[in-house]
Design a protein around this motif. Sequence first.
Motif, mmCIF file in Angstrom:
data_model
loop_
_atom_site.group_PDB
_atom_site.id
_atom_site.type_symbol
_atom_site.label_atom_id
_atom_site.label_comp_id
_atom_site.label_asym_id
_atom_site.label_seq_id
_atom_site.Cartn_x
_atom_site.Cartn_y
_atom_site.Cartn_z
ATOM 1 N N PRO A 147 -11.965 -4.351 3.987
ATOM 2 C CA PRO A 147 -11.774 -4.941 2.666
ATOM 3 C C PRO A 147 -11.383 -3.868 1.658
ATOM 4 O O PRO A 147 -11.490 -2.674 1.941
ATOM 5 N N LEU A 148 -10.930 -4.299 0.473
ATOM 6 C CA LEU A 148 -10.643 -3.354 -0.597
ATOM 7 C C LEU A 148 -11.960 -2.770 -1.116
ATOM 8 O O LEU A 148 -12.892 -3.497 -1.424
ATOM 9 N N ILE A 149 -12.034 -1.456 -1.191
ATOM 10 C CA ILE A 149 -13.178 -0.753 -1.767
ATOM 11 C C ILE A 149 -12.636 0.004 -2.979
ATOM 12 O O ILE A 149 -12.039 1.064 -2.845
ATOM 13 N N LEU A 150 -12.826 -0.553 -4.153
ATOM 14 C CA LEU A 150 -12.120 -0.092 -5.345
ATOM 15 C C LEU A 150 -12.659 1.257 -5.843
ATOM 16 O O LEU A 150 -13.855 1.515 -5.817
ATOM 17 N N GLU A 151 -11.716 2.070 -6.307
ATOM 18 C CA GLU A 151 -12.041 3.401 -6.809
ATOM 19 C C GLU A 151 -11.043 3.764 -7.899
ATOM 20 O O GLU A 151 -9.834 3.686 -7.703
ATOM 21 N N PHE A 199 0.841 -1.203 0.000
ATOM 22 C CA PHE A 199 0.000 0.000 0.000
ATOM 23 C C PHE A 199 0.872 1.249 0.000
ATOM 24 O O PHE A 199 1.900 1.305 0.676
ATOM 25 N N GLU A 200 0.423 2.252 -0.749
ATOM 26 C CA GLU A 200 1.049 3.567 -0.747
ATOM 27 C C GLU A 200 -0.044 4.621 -0.643
ATOM 28 O O GLU A 200 -1.102 4.470 -1.265
ATOM 29 N N PRO A 201 0.164 5.687 0.136
ATOM 30 C CA PRO A 201 -0.836 6.759 0.202
ATOM 31 C C PRO A 201 -1.046 7.384 -1.171
ATOM 32 O O PRO A 201 -0.105 7.572 -1.944
ATOM 33 N N SER A 202 -2.305 7.700 -1.482
ATOM 34 C CA SER A 202 -2.637 8.355 -2.736
ATOM 35 C C SER A 202 -3.421 9.622 -2.426
ATOM 36 O O SER A 202 -3.504 10.056 -1.276
ATOM 37 N N VAL A 203 -4.032 10.210 -3.451
ATOM 38 C CA VAL A 203 -4.760 11.469 -3.257
ATOM 39 C C VAL A 203 -6.136 11.208 -2.653
ATOM 40 O O VAL A 203 -6.668 10.095 -2.734
ATOM 41 N N ASN A 204 -6.713 12.221 -2.036
ATOM 42 C CA ASN A 204 -8.079 12.184 -1.522
ATOM 43 C C ASN A 204 -8.325 11.036 -0.542
ATOM 44 O O ASN A 204 -9.416 10.445 -0.505
ATOM 45 N N ARG A 232 -2.147 -7.598 -9.667
ATOM 46 C CA ARG A 232 -3.203 -6.586 -9.705
ATOM 47 C C ARG A 232 -2.679 -5.299 -9.128
ATOM 48 O O ARG A 232 -1.843 -5.292 -8.227
ATOM 49 N N GLN A 233 -3.207 -4.165 -9.631
ATOM 50 C CA GLN A 233 -2.721 -2.855 -9.195
ATOM 51 C C GLN A 233 -3.868 -1.861 -9.355
ATOM 52 O O GLN A 233 -4.594 -1.890 -10.352
ATOM 53 N N GLY A 234 -4.058 -1.006 -8.350
ATOM 54 C CA GLY A 234 -5.120 -0.021 -8.464
ATOM 55 C C GLY A 234 -5.228 0.834 -7.225
ATOM 56 O O GLY A 234 -4.279 0.948 -6.441
ATOM 57 N N THR A 235 -6.403 1.457 -7.031
ATOM 58 C CA THR A 235 -6.631 2.315 -5.870
ATOM 59 C C THR A 235 -7.848 1.815 -5.088
ATOM 60 O O THR A 235 -8.789 1.274 -5.663
ATOM 61 N N THR A 236 -7.805 2.027 -3.768
ATOM 62 C CA THR A 236 -8.852 1.555 -2.881
ATOM 63 C C THR A 236 -9.111 2.569 -1.789
ATOM 64 O O THR A 236 -8.224 3.343 -1.408
#
Length: 291
Positions: A126-130, A97-102, A117-121
């Motif tokens: 649990p993972l809440i995908l965004e 995990f890495e901090p992202s925006v918002n 797999r790679q994305g934002t949550t």
Amino acid sequence: MKKLLFALIFIMPLSSFCQNDTVYYFGINGKIDNPEKKDIMKKVDYRSSRKIKVKTYKAGEEEWQLIYAENIKVVSDSVYEIRMKGDEFSGRVTRIFEPSVNGLYRFTDRVGNNIKRQGTTKSKIPLILEGEVTENYNSGTKKSVAQYKNNQLITNKNWQSDGIPMVDDIFYSVDNEPGYEPGMTFLHQQIRQAIKDSKFDLLTVEGKMVVGLVITKDGKIGGVQIVKGISQVLNGILVNAFGKLEGDWIPAKLNNQNVSYFQMIPINFIYNKYNFDYLEMDRGMMYWVIN
């Protein structure tokens, strides 16, 4: 018989669990806000600050069915070591995990040296995908690039393992799954005949396979994949057999619209002491009993 989607509906402690246990319910296509139907359930067992066990269940006709389990070791706030066991994937995953925006987190799932797999949550468990989520095959080749909004799948582009494009906008959780108009008995007959015609020796295999079919919004088969195989030869026979099925499909529906859908068909090859073989269906599972 679907790929997994993640959506938090509400949290409710169960009396049968310890004090830190939590249950999350998930709606159709990851819907969070007041879904009409609970589709996925996750039971999270916080065994300690560093050890977490998560079991994921799919809503069945009569009861919840376990589809995969995770044993999570929290190495640090940014690194989780996960042992997964399920039909679609079993093995070890390192999630970073890495901090992202918002307030979002950027996550990366690695299997060995490959990114799975790679994305934002919005959350870690649990993972809440965004936003954008990219998924790769175990070989490292690109499988899909999807867009999520508040955990609901909006759109995606998909590729076969050899890089050939597949149907776009394939959904994995729908209000109504596809229907096979000639009926499942006719489907069984075609698959049974294809294996007999191939002269493949079923006595050489035992265990569970999972075949994935892309049923397009037009009611056609848009692709066949082996999600979990037993034998390369049998894999090829089944891909060919399912790809040549006669008859039409009633498309899946999501929000009253026809959509393309990834239908998973598990097949169990099991031995029986009696001197016959047959194919039967029980709660979405196809069984091939071998004498």
